[in-house]
Design an enzyme around this catalytic site. Structure first.
Site, PDB file in Angstrom:
ATOM      1  N   ASP A  95     -20.324  12.498  29.052  1.00  0.00           N
ATOM      2  CA  ASP A  95     -19.729  11.146  28.282  1.00  0.00           C
ATOM      3  C   ASP A  95     -20.642  10.248  28.123  1.00  0.00           C
ATOM      4  O   ASP A  95     -21.905  10.227  28.798  1.00  0.00           O
ATOM      5  CB  ASP A  95     -18.457  10.673  29.153  1.00  0.00           C
ATOM      6  CG  ASP A  95     -18.015   9.389  28.467  1.00  0.00           C
ATOM      7  OD1 ASP A  95     -17.589   9.252  27.457  1.00  0.00           O
ATOM      8  OD2 ASP A  95     -17.686   8.350  29.258  1.00  0.00           O
ATOM      9  N   ASP A 111     -17.037   8.883  33.639  1.00  0.00           N
ATOM     10  CA  ASP A 111     -16.550   7.878  34.592  1.00  0.00           C
ATOM     11  C   ASP A 111     -15.418   8.111  35.548  1.00  0.00           C
ATOM     12  O   ASP A 111     -15.145   7.280  36.410  1.00  0.00           O
ATOM     13  CB  ASP A 111     -16.591   6.610  33.826  1.00  0.00           C
ATOM     14  CG  ASP A 111     -15.424   6.610  32.746  1.00  0.00           C
ATOM     15  OD1 ASP A 111     -14.521   7.232  32.894  1.00  0.00           O
ATOM     16  OD2 ASP A 111     -15.396   5.932  31.799  1.00  0.00           O
ATOM     17  N   ASP A 129     -11.655  10.009  31.416  1.00  0.00           N
ATOM     18  CA  ASP A 129     -12.072  11.259  31.085  1.00  0.00           C
ATOM     19  C   ASP A 129     -11.477  12.403  31.952  1.00  0.00           C
ATOM     20  O   ASP A 129     -11.829  13.605  32.227  1.00  0.00           O
ATOM     21  CB  ASP A 129     -13.359  11.767  31.384  1.00  0.00           C
ATOM     22  CG  ASP A 129     -14.288  10.631  30.081  1.00  0.00           C
ATOM     23  OD1 ASP A 129     -14.027  10.773  29.163  1.00  0.00           O
ATOM     24  OD2 ASP A 129     -15.074  10.074  30.824  1.00  0.00           O
TER      25      ASP A 129
END
Length: 627
Positions: free
Chosen positions: A316, A512, A516
């Site tokens: 990410d 994180d 997600d």
């Protein structure tokens, strides 16, 4: 050493002395048998008892049964010294095993020695020491200099620096002030802190981490499951093979019973699978402990094994590779406009918004917001804001807002250049633009470089604009980037990457841990960044990095690969030596002394090798490829 280990050591030393006396003494006949039975009984009674007890419970084929059968059989054929030696050296191996496992557990216990013993509860102007579990949410606790924070909370008063090494493996202290959140397990290195508790002890960071580490050994790697299944079938197979070796050749050849029984007993001693059964789980246990030392929490040996086989690493962007905080990175005033004036206009116009972009403009300007100078503030969704500043209409936003204001953009005015551009106009006159970017973390480039040097394909997924995402990917050197994604888009892309990955390899996703969760759970290995105090990170991920450093992803992979390498070394070494000596034993070219080495010696060497997994080895800063 523990009390039990010391007792075993004394038994070994006394039995060893009696064994030497039996070897060197002028014994014969029954006296010789008795001289060897005394040290044998002293050193081997517990093995014999375990074998009998397990047989009564239906657990026949284990190492206790093999050692008892082999040594008692040796006495029956007159090989008294070999019988005592096998049992003596077997106990030496058991002591090594106990010490190695104890060392691993002590190392992890020392590392995770973050469980608080008390909390200083402030009530009615007095401070009393109480059990942390007795403190309720909303109550105030006091943490003095040098004390460990017992519960999660928010600082009411006091400034200090916190030592987070026990949680993150990093020695750099973290500065805190009133209003900052603090988590249990950190050590107060400075002044007195008054903290309002935000979670009960059972839900605190320290309690969750301790629970995670204590239960990590319950999730076994495939290699551990294989060894368990292997031993279940291997042990009865070798007992049957030993029986066949003792019976079939004498029956077929006629006579020679003593020699063939002797070979069968040697065969039994050699075949004991201790080296594998002990060293493989110990290797994974050590790997988990070594990772914990660096602030990397692995939820089980299965995830360590999967991480070692990772060939595709998906990241990410926001909060993982970037800091997640917007900053003004470039100011581009139009001709005749001063830089500071452009920043001032932007900060005043955006002053009525609580958007992160508005906050970054305020921080870059640094002036005090004067409400008297601003009127008629209006936020226009999807475009920006407009406000009257010092009596003039100021427009701040994207090109569409500039078009609405009638202000002509310069030729390059639509270029985002890797961030968000805020254009400004006063009335219908264009004043310039300000570039606002989410800055990369200091070690993000190093993390990607280290992973690529290890042959890992890197992919970045982000909901940011095409310009911002591609600029960050180019700066980091990432192989593949996908931008403007919704959460479901990220899952779709990860599923495609899972289909495309090399056979036998795994895919890891680094996020994180907050936004997600769907992707973390879909990947073969979910790695949560910045897990320090994050509930979602600890819950959703398979591996939790307790600080905010992307470089730790490479460290985690190095530890996983090193652990699996040690496991393979032990399996190949143990099976190779045993296969060779088994053949020699069946052929009659090996005696019980070689059998002792093939069992106890191999076990000790494998255990010592497995203990290396506790040490994380060289950091990723110091080494290149790990094969």
């Amino acid at each position: 050493m523990t009390k039990k280990q010391k007792k075993t050591l004394w038994r070994i030393l006394i039995s060893g002395g009696l064994f030497l006396a039996a070897l060197l003494g002028p014994w014969s006949g029954w006296a010789r048998l008795g001289a060897f039975l005394i040290p044998y009984g002293l050193i081997g009674w517990d093995i014999l008892w375990k074998a009998v007890r397990n047989i009564s419970r239906g657990q026949v084929f284990d190492e206790n049964f093999l050692m008892s059968l082999a040594t008692v059989g040796a006495f029956f054929i007159g090989e008294y010294p070999e019988a005592v030696a096998v049992m003596l050296f077997y106990q030496v191996g058991e002591l090594f095993q106990s010490y190695a496992v104890g060392r691993s557990r002590r190392s992890i216990a020392a590392l995770m020695d973050i469980r608080p013993d008390w909390a200083n509860l402030e009530q009615d102007g007095q401070v009393n020491q109480v059990d942390p579990e007795e403190v309720a949410v909303g109550q105030t606790i006091v943490i003095r200099s040098g004390e460990r924070i017992p519960l999660d909370g928010v600082i009411l008063s006091g400034n200090s620096s916190l030592d987070t090494a026990a949680l993150t493996g990093e020695s750099v202290p973290r500065e805190v002030a009133p209003g900052d959140a603090v988590i249990s397990g950190c050590v107060n290195g400075g002044g007195l802190l008054r903290v309002q508790v935000t979670r009960p002890y059972g839900e605190s960071t320290v309690a969750r981490i301790l629970d995670l580490v204590e239960n990590a050994s319950s999730k076994k790697a495939r290699a551990e499951h294989f060894i368990t299944r292997f031993a279940r079938y291997y042990t009865p197979a070798v007992v049957i093979a030993a029986a066949a070796l003792a019976l079939i050749p004498p029956l077929a050849l006629g006579g020679g019973w003593s020699g063939w029984v002797h070979r069968a007993l040697i065969f039994l001693v050699i075949s004991c699978p201790c080296a594998l059964v002990i060293s493989v789980p110990l290797s994974f246990f050590g790997g988990i402990g070594g990772a914990s030392r660096q602030g990397i929490l692995v939820k089980g040996g299965n995830y360590l094994e999967a991480l070692a086989k990772t060939q595709v690493m998906v990241f990410d962007k926001t909060g993982t590779l970037t800091q997640g905080t917007f900053q003004v990175t470039e100011v581009r005033p139009a001709s005749g406009v001063e830089r500071d004036r452009l920043l001032e206009l932007a900060a005043l116009a955006e002053g009525g918004s609580n958007h992160p972009i508005a906050q970054s403009l305020q921080a870059a300007w640094g002036g005090a917001f004067d409400r008297e100078r601003v009127a008629k503030f209006q936020e226009i969704p999807g475009m920006g804001v407009t406000a009257t500043v010092d009596g003039a209409t100021v427009w701040a936003g994207n090109p569409r807002l500039m078009a609405q204001a009638g202000a002509a953009l310069p030729p390059d005015g639509r270029d985002s250049q890797g961030g968000t551009v805020v254009h400004l106009a006063v009335e219908n006159r264009y004043q310039g633009s300000i570039l606002i970017s989410d800055c990369l973390k200091p070690d993000a480039s190093e993390a990607i470089r280290l992973l690529k040097s290890r042959g890992i394909r890197t992919v970045m997924l982000t909901g940011d604009s095409k310009g911002a995402g591609e600029a960050a990917a180019a700066q980091l050197g990432i192989d593949e980037v996908h931008t403007q994604l919704l959460p479901e888009d990220k899952v779709r892309i990860v599923e495609r990457l899972l289909e495309e990955k090399p056979a036998g390899s795994t895919l890891a996703f680094v996020g994180d841990g907050v936004n997600d969760a769907p992707v973390l759970s879909r990947a073969d290995v979910g790695i949560a960044m910045g897990g320090l105090g994050s509930d979602a990170a600890i819950e959703a991920a398979d591996v939790v990095l307790m600080d905010d450093q992307p470089r730790k992803v490479a460290d985690a992979m190095d530890i996983a690969r090193r652990t699996l390498k040690i496991v393979r070394q032990n399996v190949i070494f143990a099976l190779g030596v045993k296969a060779l000596v088994l053949l020699l034993g069946a052929w009659g070219a090996a005696n019980l002394w070689e059998a002792v080495f093939a069992d106890v010696g191999v076990s000790v060497i494998a255990i010592l090798n497995a203990s290396r997994a506790l040490s994380p080895g060289k950091s990723s800063r110091q080494q290149g490829n790990i094969s």
